[in-house]
Design a protein around this motif. Structure first.
Motif, short mmCIF file in Angstrom:
data_model
loop_
_atom_site.label_atom_id
_atom_site.label_comp_id
_atom_site.label_asym_id
_atom_site.label_seq_id
_atom_site.Cartn_x
_atom_site.Cartn_y
_atom_site.Cartn_z
N ARG A 64 0.83 -1.21 0.00
CA ARG A 64 0.00 0.00 0.00
C ARG A 64 0.87 1.26 0.00
O ARG A 64 0.64 2.19 -0.75
CB ARG A 64 -0.93 0.02 1.22
CG ARG A 64 -2.14 -0.87 1.10
CD ARG A 64 -3.14 -0.38 0.08
NE ARG A 64 -3.63 0.96 0.32
CZ ARG A 64 -4.63 1.26 1.14
NH1 ARG A 64 -5.28 0.32 1.78
NH2 ARG A 64 -4.99 2.52 1.31
N ARG A 65 1.89 1.28 0.82
CA ARG A 65 2.76 2.46 0.89
C ARG A 65 3.55 2.61 -0.41
O ARG A 65 3.74 3.72 -0.91
CB ARG A 65 3.71 2.37 2.08
CG ARG A 65 4.52 3.63 2.30
CD ARG A 65 3.59 4.83 2.53
NE ARG A 65 4.32 6.06 2.34
CZ ARG A 65 4.06 6.94 1.37
NH1 ARG A 65 3.11 6.75 0.52
NH2 ARG A 65 4.76 8.04 1.28
N GLY A 66 4.00 1.52 -0.97
CA GLY A 66 4.73 1.57 -2.24
C GLY A 66 3.87 2.13 -3.36
O GLY A 66 4.35 2.90 -4.19
N PHE A 67 2.60 1.76 -3.38
CA PHE A 67 1.69 2.31 -4.39
C PHE A 67 1.58 3.82 -4.21
O PHE A 67 1.58 4.57 -5.18
CB PHE A 67 0.30 1.66 -4.28
CG PHE A 67 -0.66 2.15 -5.34
CD1 PHE A 67 -0.62 1.60 -6.61
CD2 PHE A 67 -1.58 3.14 -5.07
CE1 PHE A 67 -1.50 2.04 -7.60
CE2 PHE A 67 -2.46 3.59 -6.04
CZ PHE A 67 -2.42 3.05 -7.30
N ALA A 74 -2.49 9.13 -5.65
CA ALA A 74 -2.88 8.43 -4.42
C ALA A 74 -2.71 9.37 -3.22
O ALA A 74 -1.80 10.20 -3.19
CB ALA A 74 -2.02 7.19 -4.22
N SER A 75 -3.59 9.24 -2.27
CA SER A 75 -3.55 10.07 -1.07
C SER A 75 -2.43 9.58 -0.15
O SER A 75 -2.52 8.49 0.42
CB SER A 75 -4.89 9.99 -0.34
OG SER A 75 -4.79 10.59 0.94
N THR A 76 -1.41 10.38 0.01
CA THR A 76 -0.29 10.00 0.87
C THR A 76 -0.73 9.73 2.31
O THR A 76 -0.34 8.73 2.89
CB THR A 76 0.83 11.07 0.81
OG1 THR A 76 1.27 11.16 -0.55
CG2 THR A 76 1.99 10.70 1.71
N PRO A 77 -1.56 10.60 2.91
CA PRO A 77 -1.99 10.29 4.28
C PRO A 77 -2.75 8.97 4.40
O PRO A 77 -2.54 8.21 5.35
CB PRO A 77 -2.90 11.48 4.65
CG PRO A 77 -2.45 12.59 3.76
CD PRO A 77 -2.01 11.93 2.49
N GLY A 124 -8.88 5.02 -5.94
CA GLY A 124 -7.63 5.33 -6.63
C GLY A 124 -6.42 5.32 -5.73
O GLY A 124 -5.34 5.74 -6.13
N ASN A 125 -6.55 4.83 -4.49
CA ASN A 125 -5.44 4.79 -3.55
C ASN A 125 -4.77 3.42 -3.48
O ASN A 125 -3.93 3.19 -2.62
CB ASN A 125 -5.92 5.20 -2.16
CG ASN A 125 -6.29 6.66 -2.11
OD1 ASN A 125 -5.65 7.49 -2.74
ND2 ASN A 125 -7.34 6.97 -1.40
N ALA A 126 -5.15 2.54 -4.36
CA ALA A 126 -4.54 1.21 -4.49
C ALA A 126 -4.79 0.77 -5.94
O ALA A 126 -5.67 1.33 -6.61
CB ALA A 126 -5.16 0.23 -3.50
#
Length: 155
Positions: A64-67, A74-77, A124-126
């Protein structure tokens, strides 16, 4: 043209199927093994399920963080909270002194990841295919962990 894009969006890549479901199989095997193997082997299967389950949940957090790193939209928070949450649950499962609690934490983490990764994919965050992949994939692993938990609770 639109239906072709929708089909591409809904298509789960072969490598995601292999590397998604493959790591769930040891959890399912541990759940079955706990019930059918002699008790000493059942204990070993459960202990290994905790270790494996925590490793994979941490890995899912890293995905998830890599994406988020690779995808500017993608929403960083959101990505950071998901990654930290998954890794924290995994770490706690390795640290708690009670096997039943560790298994419950991991099962809850897998169920949460199934829900949150699907929602993230739709937002759109993954990766888009996670909307279809993650729920059955992670609930399969969750089922193996719950089987281990049930065995521990009956013993």
């Amino acid at each position: 043209m639109r239906s072709a894009r929708m089909n591409d969006r809904n298509r789960i890549p072969t490598d995601s199927i292999i590397f998604g479901y493959g790591p769930m199989l040891p959890l399912v095997a541990a759940g079955i093994g706990a019930w059918v193997l002699p008790p000493a082997w059942g204990v070993l299967a459960v202990r290994l399920a905790i270790i494996w389950g925590a490793l994979i949940l941490s890995f899912i957090g890293g995905v998830r963080r890599g994406f988020g790193f690779a995808t500017p939209r993608a929403s960083t928070p959101v990505e950071i909270v998901a990654a930290v949450g998954y890794v924290t649950i995994a770490g706690l499962a390795l640290l708690v002194p009670f096997v039943g609690t560790a298994l419950a934490l991991l099962a809850a983490g897998y169920a949460l990841a199934a829900l949150l990764d699907r929602r993230a994919a739709l937002a759109g965050n993954a990766p888009a295919h996670f909307a279809r992949l993650r729920p059955p994939q992670l609930l399969l692993g969750c089922a193996g962990l719950v089987a281990c938990w049930a065995w521990v609770m009956t013993g």
